[in-house]
Design a protein around this motif. Structure first.
Motif, mmCIF file in Angstrom:
data_model
loop_
_atom_site.group_PDB
_atom_site.id
_atom_site.type_symbol
_atom_site.label_atom_id
_atom_site.label_comp_id
_atom_site.label_asym_id
_atom_site.label_seq_id
_atom_site.Cartn_x
_atom_site.Cartn_y
_atom_site.Cartn_z
ATOM 1 N N ASN A 165 0.873 -1.187 0.000
ATOM 2 C CA ASN A 165 0.000 0.000 0.000
ATOM 3 C C ASN A 165 0.901 1.225 0.000
ATOM 4 N N PRO A 166 1.689 1.424 -1.071
ATOM 5 C CA PRO A 166 2.766 2.420 -1.013
ATOM 6 C C PRO A 166 2.290 3.860 -1.143
ATOM 7 N N LYS A 167 1.024 4.061 -1.552
ATOM 8 C CA LYS A 167 0.553 5.439 -1.746
ATOM 9 C C LYS A 167 -0.160 5.903 -0.490
ATOM 10 N N CYS A 168 0.446 6.804 0.243
ATOM 11 C CA CYS A 168 0.000 7.251 1.561
ATOM 12 C C CYS A 168 0.050 6.080 2.526
ATOM 13 N N GLU A 169 -0.129 6.410 3.808
ATOM 14 C CA GLU A 169 -0.186 5.329 4.798
ATOM 15 C C GLU A 169 -1.463 4.538 4.623
ATOM 16 N N GLN A 219 -4.755 2.745 6.329
ATOM 17 C CA GLN A 219 -5.483 3.161 7.539
ATOM 18 C C GLN A 219 -5.248 2.135 8.638
ATOM 19 N N ARG A 237 -8.218 1.049 11.321
ATOM 20 C CA ARG A 237 -9.163 -0.003 10.932
ATOM 21 C C ARG A 237 -8.599 -1.392 11.234
ATOM 22 N N ARG A 241 -13.957 6.915 -1.362
ATOM 23 C CA ARG A 241 -12.757 6.103 -1.141
ATOM 24 C C ARG A 241 -11.526 6.927 -1.560
ATOM 25 N N PHE A 278 -7.559 6.193 -1.673
ATOM 26 C CA PHE A 278 -6.590 5.113 -1.438
ATOM 27 C C PHE A 278 -7.179 4.113 -0.439
ATOM 28 N N ASP A 279 -6.438 3.824 0.642
ATOM 29 C CA ASP A 279 -6.874 2.798 1.594
ATOM 30 C C ASP A 279 -7.930 3.325 2.565
ATOM 31 N N TRP A 280 -8.249 4.595 2.463
ATOM 32 C CA TRP A 280 -9.104 5.236 3.458
ATOM 33 C C TRP A 280 -10.491 5.555 2.883
ATOM 34 N N TYR A 320 -11.067 7.076 15.280
ATOM 35 C CA TYR A 320 -11.219 5.735 14.701
ATOM 36 C C TYR A 320 -12.130 4.842 15.510
ATOM 37 N N ALA A 357 -4.526 15.205 3.536
ATOM 38 C CA ALA A 357 -3.399 14.990 2.628
ATOM 39 C C ALA A 357 -3.658 13.771 1.747
ATOM 40 N N ILE A 358 -4.203 12.726 2.379
ATOM 41 C CA ILE A 358 -4.489 11.501 1.617
ATOM 42 C C ILE A 358 -5.537 11.787 0.553
ATOM 43 N N LEU A 384 -3.988 13.895 -2.291
ATOM 44 C CA LEU A 384 -3.099 13.074 -3.134
ATOM 45 C C LEU A 384 -3.923 12.130 -4.004
ATOM 46 N N GLU A 419 -3.474 12.569 -8.114
ATOM 47 C CA GLU A 419 -2.376 11.641 -8.339
ATOM 48 C C GLU A 419 -1.674 11.882 -9.678
ATOM 49 N N GLN A 448 2.555 11.449 4.410
ATOM 50 C CA GLN A 448 1.791 11.020 3.229
ATOM 51 C C GLN A 448 2.535 11.395 1.940
ATOM 52 N N GLY A 457 5.263 5.313 -2.389
ATOM 53 C CA GLY A 457 4.620 5.384 -3.710
ATOM 54 C C GLY A 457 4.706 6.765 -4.334
#
Lengths: 395, 395, 395
Positions: free
Chosen positions: A323-327, A329, A332, C20, C22-24, C92, C190-191, C194, C198, C260, C265
């Protein structure tokens, strides 16, 4: 080798006198039963049975009467440390001699002395021991010690004993690397082993010569000739993580068997992890390097460092952050503190950030731990935690 | 050049006024017979015959009567050092002037002054001297000094005298490198020489500008623009081996003729090996930079360092260890002490190990001596010894 | 972007809950009208209207009576700083809570307490502001600050105010680079940015996260992950040229939004130019980080440094010396002092030598100024002077 992971391969090898090993020839075998010097009253004033250091190593046999003057040409002492018997050798020139403490030497009187050395110097063999622990990979780590003067404790019995226990510890474990342990006479043993195994040494990824491991000095690491190899980083991190004082010194081409392993034709990354380096302590190569000179707390401290070295070698991996783009989460996944905005993050979380950010394919856990200043174990725990969540992939 | 090794090529060259040299033009030639300032009583209060620094260099001729006010517009002093006469020039603007000590300047009274400068500024030539010692190789070492203000001793007579003696020393020797000595006016001389020899300078492997070599300060080395060239390493090692305090400073593009040699279009590795660097001592460019300011012990100390630089340049070789796998058996060749296990090895033996281990084709003796911390001569002796045994090959 | 140089592009963007990134996932929107805790006498002992830090950020609504024991499970204090209210969040995990000073907490008596939090946590949007100043080049510099807890002054109101004034200053100027200013909630903002941009981020040449800019500590620069990028050199030179004490620290992957931007990435060269770094001052994330904690002299000192950073970025150029062989004759061009042989050259002339010598196509003015140790402005003035004479060409 043709042996599978987990296999143990152990042998004692005899190499015959006269065998050519690179530029050298395996020498005659020396054995000794007794030796003494008697004065004219028949008193044994020097007695091999009291200390085997009394005889110049490799002395040819002799049974003769000599004057004090002639005797003195064959006596070795250390005037600066007048109570100690020196350890001396004469490998390259046939000779005989005795070593004694300087106080005794000073008291010797004009007399007719009987000198007896009941030794043999004959065709025979050079003997060494080898233990090979096969791991998953054929890439191997070499631990070497020398067995030629174990009458002295720090240099060199401490190295032998530490490697015996290290080998016992590693045996019967699942290992990533293969490990080879050498118990060889210094110089000629290393040369002989390299000569017999020349086609195998490209498998050696790194290693250590073990000696001087029980004295009270701080740990010292003499780097490999390459200077920045895997084993150099592993030992550096081991020493940093110990929290103790230590010293790292650059490679130099005199010393122990790293001289042979690091000769330009091989250039193997073999370092020395010792306490006080050979030649730097007064007791070196004398009768004072005895069981009082070393202490069990220091020897076990050294042992733990060698264990830590193998632990890092075995545990080190390079991961890829999936998951290299941003941290990702972390909250979760239960990896982030639930109450936020604290002044400083918990260590595990900081370690997780380090592993995620630098697992870009270029950095192993070892390198991340060096860069971050965190303990290797903290970085490893973070990686293990992330691995379970599927955020990392092994490279 | 078309001349063979051992040949000496020497000349004094005259370059005519008006000759274009890169962006510059060779200027008019300045000559002076006499100059003075007389007060109304006819007393010479400033007299060129007492010190030639009294005249602003390149002053045009004048013969006139002036008031104190007008005179003062043409006087140069150093109020902070009121006893010293400054050295001043006016190359780029036609002007006349006198330099004097500030104490005298302060005492000047309102008067009518007679100023006479019996100089000529006419078509002529720029003169420089050049000496070329041909060695085996066409690769050459350049030593340059400037001859434009030899009335001052440390800057710059010391450089001229040192190079004269260095050239005498090197002449008639078998040399590996060729050596070129330049005796040129600063700036315009270097530019002129470079302009006339542009097609030859790729042969210059390194060099030094020699100046400020007789004062009591410690030796100072200003690195070449390249920073890590052969001459940089040679001078660094010379200074280390001297056992004296020294200072090494990074290149900067102001200073002496290294400015021209190191201009980006040439980027020649020319450094400055001086004592106190130009501009850093109070006496710089004043009448106090005289024969009392320098001392023969310091000038000869500098001379010895220049000799040592050429010694290292000439002696340095790169060898290949012909027995690269393990150490060769030195004992058999008489190169190992017969009684072993000493606390520390003799220096020659340590040096032998260094030479053997690092003669892998990548390191010259110079680099080995820098790496080992041993004297260059110790490393050289070890290499000579090994060469006789056939263990090394010259690369 | 399709907009020309000089254009300004400004908007406030709303990103819907559930998007959505990225992962968040963009979270629910939290709003609050009031909150308090009353004791059984009806006295408000904790009151959101007195300090909005009193409420655990993101607290769900509650209106209930609780015992002291239950209340305490929802109270947050800092025992080490008993007069300060901490700032705490629960992003969270759905939770409610109050923050208060420890002295008050200690005095709480057994009682029945009324707790009211009149908040909403519902579908809504994440809001951020963005300003884009188009310069000649599409290459852009990113300045980012966070807007999620502006109740505290150093962290983070100082960053917002500094960037507002910096943007005002740069607007309406002719700019070489384009500049982007982000006013975003930390982490998720920031996420989100980005994620939405992108395809644009390859234009980002460097940038800074602005926070903690008004305290009395010395300036601190946390380097970018790349460590030696343009912005790293620009900030280093800015700090050196300030003549003030400063600290430069290596990148680490915890902290603010550089986490971030610098994720593997993206690996954008974004540093932090702050005063005392977040987490290193006692008042961090407490009620004591108020208008007394920062002072205008420190905030304006920081502002001037950000201005200087943009000045260097805008002014930096790489030139080619068109007269690379020897120095050009500066005297003819009026760039050399007319009276020569001074002990030290004027600064401008030294700067001219630096620019001429190192304008070899490899060094920008920034690099020349770092190498020379001269002020960037001195080097820039020299380059401007030389440019007028035609001795330089822009690369």
């Amino acid at each position: 080798m043709g042996i599978g992971a987990g296999q143990v391969y152990r042998f004692v090898k005899e190499i015959q006198t006269g065998t050519r090993v690179f530029d050298w020839i395996v020498p005659k075998e020396w054995n000794i039963k007794d030796a003494y010097v008697k004065n004219s009253k028949g008193e044994k004033i020097i007695d091999f049975k009291k200390s085997n250091l009394h005889v110049l190593n490799y002395s040819i046999p002799i049974n003769s009467k000599v004057s004090l003057k002639e005797l003195k040409e064959h006596l070795y002492t250390i005037p600066e440390s007048p109570d100690w018997i020196p350890y001396r050798t004469s490998y390259y020139q046939e000779n005989w001699g005795f070593c004694l403490n300087y106080n005794q030497y000073e008291k010797l009187q004009d007399d007719q002395y009987e000198v007896v050395i009941d030794s043999t110097l004959e065709e025979g063999s050079l003997t060494y021991g080898e233990l090979y622990l096969k791991g998953e990979s054929e890439e191997e780590i070499l631990f070497s010690c020398y067995v030629c003067h174990p009458s002295m404790c720090n240099d060199n019995l401490s190295g032998i004993s530490l490697l015996v226990f290290l080998a016992k510890f590693l045996k019967n474990r699942n290992l990533k690397y293969s490990y080879r342990f050498l118990f060889i006479p210094e110089t000629i043993g290393a040369i002989t082993w390299l000569s017999l195994n020349e086609n195998q040494i490209s498998k050696i990824k790194g290693g250590l010569v073990a000696t001087c491991l029980g004295d009270a000095g701080r740990s010292t690491y003499k780097k490999t000739r390459q200077g920045n190899s895997l084993i150099d980083k592993v030992v550096e991190k081991t020493l940093i993580d110990s929290g103790e004082e230590f010293e790292i010194i650059e490679f130099f081409p005199s010393g122990s068997d790293e001289r042979q392993f690091s000769s330009p034709g091989f250039n193997l990354p073999i370092g020395n992890l010792t306490r006080t380096l050979y030649g730097r302590f007064e007791e070196y190569h004398t009768s004072a390097d005895d069981l009082n000179f070393i202490q069990s707390e220091f020897l076990s401290n050294s042992f733990i460092k060698y264990l830590k070295v193998t632990y890092i070698l075995e545990s080190n991996r390079t991961f890829l952050n999936l998951n290299p783009k941003c941290e990702p989460q972390l909250g979760r996944r239960g990896l982030y503190q639930t109450i936020g905005a604290l002044k400083s993050d918990p260590d595990l979380q900081i370690a997780i950030f380090w592993v995620l950010n630098f697992s870009d394919g270029k950095n192993s856990l070892l390198e991340i731990s060096l860069k971050s200043g965190m303990q290797f174990t903290q970085i490893k725990t973070a990686a293990d935690t992330l691995l379970k969540t599927g955020l990392l992939k092994t490279l």
